[in-house]
Design a protein around this motif. Structure first.
Motif, PDB file in Angstrom:
ATOM      1  N   GLU A  48      18.500  58.199 -23.013  1.00 14.91           N
ATOM      2  CA  GLU A  48      17.341  57.713 -23.757  1.00 14.91           C
ATOM      3  C   GLU A  48      17.685  57.548 -25.239  1.00 14.91           C
ATOM      4  N   MET A  49      18.368  58.533 -25.815  1.00 15.38           N
ATOM      5  CA  MET A  49      18.741  58.446 -27.225  1.00 15.38           C
ATOM      6  C   MET A  49      19.743  57.318 -27.458  1.00 15.38           C
ATOM      7  N   GLU A  50      20.699  57.171 -26.564  1.00 15.07           N
ATOM      8  CA  GLU A  50      21.666  56.076 -26.692  1.00 15.07           C
ATOM      9  C   GLU A  50      20.947  54.729 -26.718  1.00 15.07           C
ATOM     10  N   GLN A  51      19.959  54.558 -25.853  1.00 14.28           N
ATOM     11  CA  GLN A  51      19.217  53.298 -25.787  1.00 14.28           C
ATOM     12  C   GLN A  51      18.384  53.085 -27.049  1.00 14.28           C
ATOM     13  N   LEU A  52      17.690  54.134 -27.511  1.00 11.77           N
ATOM     14  CA  LEU A  52      16.866  54.015 -28.712  1.00 11.77           C
ATOM     15  C   LEU A  52      17.720  53.672 -29.934  1.00 11.77           C
ATOM     16  N   VAL A  53      18.848  54.345 -30.072  1.00 10.82           N
ATOM     17  CA  VAL A  53      19.726  54.109 -31.213  1.00 10.82           C
ATOM     18  C   VAL A  53      20.321  52.703 -31.151  1.00 10.82           C
ATOM     19  N   ALA A  54      20.791  52.295 -29.977  1.00 12.65           N
ATOM     20  CA  ALA A  54      21.387  50.960 -29.821  1.00 12.65           C
ATOM     21  C   ALA A  54      20.367  49.862 -30.112  1.00 12.65           C
ATOM     22  N   ALA A  55      19.126  50.062 -29.693  1.00 10.73           N
ATOM     23  CA  ALA A  55      18.083  49.061 -29.923  1.00 10.73           C
ATOM     24  C   ALA A  55      17.748  48.910 -31.405  1.00 10.73           C
ATOM     25  N   ARG A  56      18.156  49.888 -32.214  1.00 11.95           N
ATOM     26  CA  ARG A  56      17.882  49.834 -33.644  1.00 11.95           C
ATOM     27  C   ARG A  56      19.160  49.621 -34.467  1.00 11.95           C
ATOM     28  N   ASN A  57      20.181  49.081 -33.802  1.00 15.62           N
ATOM     29  CA  ASN A  57      21.463  48.804 -34.466  1.00 15.62           C
ATOM     30  C   ASN A  57      22.047  50.035 -35.135  1.00 15.62           C
ATOM     31  N   GLY A  58      21.844  51.180 -34.514  1.00 13.31           N
ATOM     32  CA  GLY A  58      22.294  52.434 -35.101  1.00 13.31           C
ATOM     33  C   GLY A  58      23.591  52.949 -34.510  1.00 13.31           C
ATOM     34  N   THR A  59      23.938  54.136 -34.937  1.00 18.27           N
ATOM     35  CA  THR A  59      25.138  54.829 -34.485  1.00 18.27           C
ATOM     36  C   THR A  59      24.742  56.215 -34.007  1.00 18.27           C
TER      37      THR A  59
END
Length: 125
Positions: A48-59
């Motif tokens: 879930e965190m991987e998806q949330l971070v990826a959706a926000r162009n994060g790391t």
């Protein structure tokens, strides 16, 4: 809207609203999320965190393993600066047990991150 945002979360407690905060972050803010756990199996909600971070162009950084793996302190200021070179221009959102929050805040202060950019979500554990 804050341009730069970062937060840490210690998964030993699942009472933080950090994931809710992440849902409100706009992709142009490019969050850097650092999770800490004793071992890989303790990193709950990782997908879930991987998806949330990826959706926000994060790391996403996952610091899993015994403290000795990180030279005793996974949040040493030199390690934090290496992972986040623009750390002084970011806001830090910290959530976890007191010792976890203290270690991160100590390093942020050593790195001269302005107090107004350090945010802690406190709870009674």
């Amino acid at each position: 809207r804050r341009r730069h945002t970062r937060y840490w979360r210690d998964w030993s407690s699942d009472v933080c609203s950090s994931d809710l905060l992440l849902e409100d972050i706009h992709p142009d803010q490019r969050p850097i999320v650092i999770l800490r756990a004793s071992n890989e199996e303790d990193v709950v909600h990782r997908k879930e965190m991987e998806q949330l971070v990826a959706a926000r162009n994060g790391t996403l950084f996952v610091l899993a393993g015994p403290r000795s793996k990180f030279g005793g302190d996974p949040f040493r200021s030199d390690l934090m600066l290496q992972a986040v070179p623009d750390i002084r221009s970011r806001h830090a959102y910290i959530c976890g047990p007191h010792s976890f929050e203290y270690a991160i805040e100590r390093s942020l202060r050593a790195l001269k991150v302005p107090t107004a950019q350090i945010h802690r979500e406190r709870f009674g554990i």
